[in-house]
Each structure stands twice: as structure tokens, then as C-alpha cells.
Motif scaffolding. Structure first.
Motif, PDB file in Angstrom:
ATOM      1  N   PRO A  98       1.053  -1.092  -0.087  1.00 11.66           N
ATOM      2  CA  PRO A  98       0.067   0.021   0.510  1.00 11.66           C
ATOM      3  C   PRO A  98       0.658   0.912  -0.090  1.00 11.66           C
ATOM      4  N   GLY A  99       2.057   1.115   0.822  1.00 17.15           N
ATOM      5  CA  GLY A  99       2.889   2.769   0.444  1.00 17.15           C
ATOM      6  C   GLY A  99       3.937   3.013  -1.013  1.00 17.15           C
ATOM      7  N   VAL A 100       3.967   1.983  -1.386  1.00 20.34           N
ATOM      8  CA  VAL A 100       4.444   2.283  -2.753  1.00 20.34           C
ATOM      9  C   VAL A 100       3.218   3.123  -3.532  1.00 20.34           C
ATOM     10  N   LEU A 101       2.163   2.334  -3.616  1.00 16.74           N
ATOM     11  CA  LEU A 101       0.734   3.141  -4.637  1.00 16.74           C
ATOM     12  C   LEU A 101      -0.078   3.927  -3.717  1.00 16.74           C
ATOM     13  N   VAL A 102       0.233   4.448  -2.338  1.00 17.53           N
ATOM     14  CA  VAL A 102       0.165   5.904  -2.198  1.00 17.53           C
ATOM     15  C   VAL A 102       1.300   6.544  -2.583  1.00 17.53           C
ATOM     16  N   HIS A 103       1.985   5.903  -2.579  1.00 14.52           N
ATOM     17  CA  HIS A 103       3.645   7.235  -2.670  1.00 14.52           C
ATOM     18  C   HIS A 103       3.129   7.945  -3.957  1.00 14.52           C
ATOM     19  N   SER A 104       3.422   7.275  -5.098  1.00 13.02           N
ATOM     20  CA  SER A 104       2.891   7.230  -6.355  1.00 13.02           C
ATOM     21  C   SER A 104       1.799   8.557  -7.203  1.00 13.02           C
ATOM     22  N   VAL A 105       1.084   8.111  -5.885  1.00 12.93           N
ATOM     23  CA  VAL A 105      -0.420   8.630  -6.636  1.00 12.93           C
ATOM     24  C   VAL A 105      -0.470  10.251  -5.688  1.00 12.93           C
ATOM     25  N   SER A 106       0.399  10.097  -4.586  1.00  9.86           N
ATOM     26  CA  SER A 106       1.000  11.385  -3.519  1.00  9.86           C
ATOM     27  C   SER A 106       2.100  12.470  -4.711  1.00  9.86           C
ATOM     28  N   GLY A 107       2.433  11.121  -5.295  1.00 10.42           N
ATOM     29  CA  GLY A 107       3.693  12.415  -5.880  1.00 10.42           C
ATOM     30  C   GLY A 107       3.202  12.883  -7.162  1.00 10.42           C
ATOM     31  N   LEU A 108       2.266  12.101  -7.895  1.00  6.65           N
ATOM     32  CA  LEU A 108       1.843  12.350  -9.102  1.00  6.65           C
ATOM     33  C   LEU A 108       0.872  14.073  -8.755  1.00  6.65           C
ATOM     34  N   THR A 109       0.326  14.087  -7.369  1.00  4.59           N
ATOM     35  CA  THR A 109      -0.640  14.691  -7.769  1.00  4.59           C
ATOM     36  C   THR A 109      -0.071  16.274  -6.999  1.00  4.59           C
ATOM     37  N   LEU A 110       1.056  16.051  -6.550  1.00  7.03           N
ATOM     38  CA  LEU A 110       1.889  17.065  -5.996  1.00  7.03           C
ATOM     39  C   LEU A 110       2.810  17.951  -7.079  1.00  7.03           C
ATOM     40  N   THR A 111       2.750  17.224  -8.129  1.00 11.76           N
ATOM     41  CA  THR A 111       3.579  17.502  -9.540  1.00 11.76           C
ATOM     42  C   THR A 111       2.050  17.933 -10.514  1.00 11.76           C
ATOM     43  N   ALA A 112       1.341  17.597  -9.945  1.00 12.53           N
ATOM     44  CA  ALA A 112       0.069  18.468 -11.047  1.00 12.53           C
ATOM     45  C   ALA A 112      -0.209  19.638 -10.191  1.00 12.53           C
ATOM     46  N   LEU A 113      -0.145  20.022  -8.969  1.00 14.09           N
ATOM     47  CA  LEU A 113      -0.423  21.028  -7.917  1.00 14.09           C
ATOM     48  C   LEU A 113       0.418  21.799  -8.329  1.00 14.09           C
TER      49      LEU A 113
END
Length: 432
Positions: A98-113
Motif C-alpha cells: 500500500p505504501g508504494v501505491l500511495v506514494h506514487s499517487v501523492s507524487g503525481l498529485t504534488l507535481t500537478a498542483l
């Protein structure tokens, strides 16, 4: 009866005085977790610099960039020990997936913002899960070595090898991230970091045969003692905070220095020189058969780190800065290796992953604080003012280490001895 005989290798013995890297790497099953582990830990060295370069590009402020990176680092430092504790209790795979999935999604969100010009509070909000979900692959690899080499003299070699591996990631990570952000796109570093976390983390989690076994639930209350309760671990946490201040302070200050001379791509080269010194000294440190106690090695090595870090702020040319950075890097690896080696004698195996994550989290927290302060100093004062942060951080940590060094000695084993009828008391084994 405690033995007082010094363990000197016999001249007629065929065993080497110090097991080498070759013997370590021939350990059965080692490569099954080393290769995916190496891929999975690359993003750790890319995250901070990728955020700094992306946010600085979109906001024009090193202070804002440092603050967002600091939020990520603080979240990682706070959640890493709990991640390690959960891995000790439930298994590494259960935490990684679950950790790597959450991290990848969060990193993409931070980039988009960041690219959309979102307000700073939104970047902070995205930075929290990004940092909290960073997979603690390095401590997990160290824990796997602990299982493979329990009681073996190869443990010190393994600690050195892991430090060298860490430093290699800190050579490659910033170079790759800087190259991607400056030549491809400012968002390329963070996007690549997210992708590597997902792929590398899943591959590492798939290696179920080498992960430490989970203690039975019936023994959890006895065996799962928090590593933070050990005084020596708390001293090492402060020590590693100072090391983190070097990483964070240099990442921001080197980027600001390279931009001030009109050569932003030089940032990765300068940081690579610093990390290369770290890696090379780690190789040497792991190959030496040390006769000095690890507690004393840590004191001497850390004093050298504080001394060399105090000269960074005075460097005003590329050559001088590279030279001092090389020396600083050469002083970090011995401190890291010795600190991780001391963990084995301070905490039981059932709390070892947690102990390693406390130290890794301390580096992240020190790096986060250093990135924030160094960014503000670079924005408000002169170019190179951020280099004052590594000097102050290592000096404060050294003072703590010198004052509380007695806590780094491993606890003496005790056992219950009967002294007459119905009378029992614990007696140190070494005193019998």
C-alpha cells in the motif's frame, strides 16, 4: 564467566581477519533482495532535490521550495518509525504494497498542483502523504541482512556495504534528478521518482522468502518493545539529525550557488562530488578491520565531519567548494556506518527495523529542517549563507554525542541467579 580474551585471528587460521565484500555478496539469497532493493531506494535520494527544483521553478522562491520539501521530510520522519514497527509486526510486504501505491499517487498529485500554480497550502497538503508514504527500503534491506547474518562477523561488512549503497544512490539520485529537471522538464524529476518507487517497491515486496519472519501474535506483547525506549538509539537519532542537516543544507545551497554563477546544471556535479566522497570513504571503512571500539570511531568521525562542514560557508569558487564538499562527504560515511553498526548491540532483532527507520527518519527530519532554514537564508542573506546550516547542525549534534556517549555502550546481559531459598535477583553475567 565473562571472557576477557581479545579476539585476535590466528596466523594459522584460514579465515580472513575481516570478511570482505566478496564473501558478503556470496551469501545465499542476497542478490534476490539486493537488486530490487537498490532500484527501490533510488527515489529516496531524488525526492527532496526534485521538489526543490520543481517548486523553485514554479514559484521563483527557494524559501517556498525548501518549505514544501521540508513538509515532505517531516512527514517522512514522523511516519517512518511507525512504518518500521508495522513491518516488524506484520511483515515488510504488508507495509510496502500500500505504501508504494500511495506514494506514487501523492507524487503525481504534488507535481500537478505545482505546475498548475496552486497555492502554497495546497502543495503542503500534497507533500504530507508524499513524505509519509516514502518506502523505507534501506532499513528493510538492513533487517534482511540481520536475519541472514545473525551473529556473523559479516554484519559489520553488511553495514558498510549498505552505507556504500546508500551513498551510491545519493550520487546517482541528485545527478539524475537535476539532469531531468534542467534538461527535460522541471517536473521530470518528481515524475521519475514516483515511477521508480512504484516499480522498484513492487519488485522488492515480491521477494517474500528473504523478509524477516513475523513474531507470533501471542508473543507480541513481550517481544515488540519500541526501539525509542533505548537511550543509545535516542543519542543516535540526534547524531543522525546532524547528518541530515548536511544533506539538506548542501542540496539547497549548492543549487543556489550554481544558479548564482549561471550554471544550474553544475548543481548535480557538485553534489555528486560530495556524495562520491561519501561513497568512497564508505568502501574503505567497510574494508578495514577496525581495532577501535565503534563508540570511539563515531566520536572521532563525527568531530571530523563537524570540522569540515564548518568550512563550507567560506568557499566562493567551484574548485574550493568541490574540494571541501568532497572532504565533508568522506566524513559522513564512517559516521553512518558506525551508527548503524551500533544498532545491532543496542536493540533486539524484533525491534531492529524500527530502530533503522528511526535513524533514517532522523536524517530525513534533519534534512527537512536544513532545507527550510537554508532556503530562507539563501533568499534573505548572501549567496552561500545556507552553508551555515550544516556547520550549526553538526556542531550541536557533536556536543550531544560527546555529552551522552556513555549511552552508546550495549547493555550488559543479565540473568536470574538463585541465592538461597526463595531468593532470586538479577546478576550481570560478566560479574559472575
Amino acid at each position: 564467566m565473562a571472557s576477557t580474551v581479545t579476539s585476535e585471528p590466528s596466523k594459522t587460521s584460514s579465515a580472513p581477519a575481516r570478511p570482505g565484500y566478496g564473501q558478503l555478496l556470496r551469501t545465499r539469497g542476497a542478490w534476490t533482495f539486493l537488486l530490487p532493493g537498490f532500484a527501490a531506494r533510488q527515489p529516496f535520494a531524488m525526492l527532496t532535490i526534485s521538489i526543490v527544483l520543481l517548486v523553485q521553478h514554479t514559484t521563483g522562491s527557494y524559501g517556498a521550495a525548501g518549505a514544501v520539501a521540508a513538509v515532505t521530510g517531516v512527514a517522512m520522519a514522523l511516519f517512518a518509525p511507525y512504518s518500521g514497527r508495522l513491518a516488524d509486526r506484520h511483515g515488510q510486504r504488508a507495509v510496502l504494497l500500500p505504501g508504494v501505491l500511495v506514494h506514487s499517487v501523492s507524487g503525481l498529485t504534488l507535481t500537478a498542483l505545482a505546475l498548475s500554480g496552486a497555492p502554497l497550502w495546497a502543495l503542503f497538503a500534497a507533500a504530507v502523504p508524499t513524505g509519509a508514504s516514502v518506502p523505507q527500503v534501506g532499513p528493510m534491506v538492513r533487517a534482511r541482512w540481520g536475519v541472514k547474518l545473525q551473529g556473523s562477523p559479516l554484519m559489520t561488512t553488511a553495514a558498510a556495504f549498505e552505507s556504500v549503497t546508500d551513498e551510491l544512490t545519493f550520487v546517482l539520485g541528485p545527478l539524475v534528478a537535476t539532469a531531468l529537471c534542467t534538461t527535460v522538464d522541471p517536473s521530470a524529476g518528481l515524475l521519475t521518482e514516483s515511477a521508480l518507487t512504484l516499480i522498484g517497491g513492487l519488485l522488492f515486496a515480491a521477494q517474500k522468502s528473504t523478509q524477516p519472519s513475523v513474531a507470533p501474535a501471542t508473543h507480541a506483547r513481550v517481544e515488540h518493545v519500541s526501539a525509542l525506549r533505548v537511550p543509545g538509539i535516542r543519542v543516535l537519532i540526534v547524531t543522525f539529525l546532524g547528518i541530515g542537516s548536511v544533506f539538506g543544507g548542501m542540496q539547497v545551497s549548492l543549487a543556489a550557488f550554481a544558479e548564482s554563477i549561471g550554471e544550474p546544471g553544475l548543481n548535480g556535479v557538485l553534489y555528486g562530488v560530495f556524495a562520491a566522497g561519501n561513497m568512497l570513504s564508505g568502501v574503505v571503512c567497510g574494508a578495514v578491520a577496525w581495532k577501535i571500539a565503534p563508540q570511539r570511531r563515531l566520536l572521532v568521525g563525527y568531530a571530523a565531519l563537524a570540522l569540515t562542514a564548518s568550512g563550507l560557508w567560506a568557499a566562493h569558487s567551484v574548485v574550493v567548494l568541490a574540494g571541501i564538499g568532497l572532504l565533508v562527504g568522506m566524513c559522513i560515511a564512517p559516521a553512518l556506518i558506525t551508527g548503524y553498526t551500533l544498532v545491532e548491540g543496542l536493540v533486539p532483532p524484533t525491534a531492529r527495523t524500527e530502530a533503522f527507520t528511526w535513524l533514517t527518519g532522523a536524517v530525513a527530519l534533519g534534512q527537512a529542517a536544513a532545507v527550510t532554514v537554508a532556503g530562507q537564508l539563501e533568499d534573505r542573506l548572501w549567496d552561500g549563507a545556507g552553508f551555515l546550516v550544516p556547520m550549526a547542525g553538526t556542531a550541536l549534534a557533536l556536543a550531544t554525542l560527546v555529552t551522552l556517549r556513555s549511552h552508546l555502550a550495549p547493555p550488559r546481559a543479565t540473568r536470574v541467579v538463585t541465592r538461597g531459598v526463595a531468593h532470586r535477583e538479577p546478576v550481570a553475567i560478566g560479574e559472575m
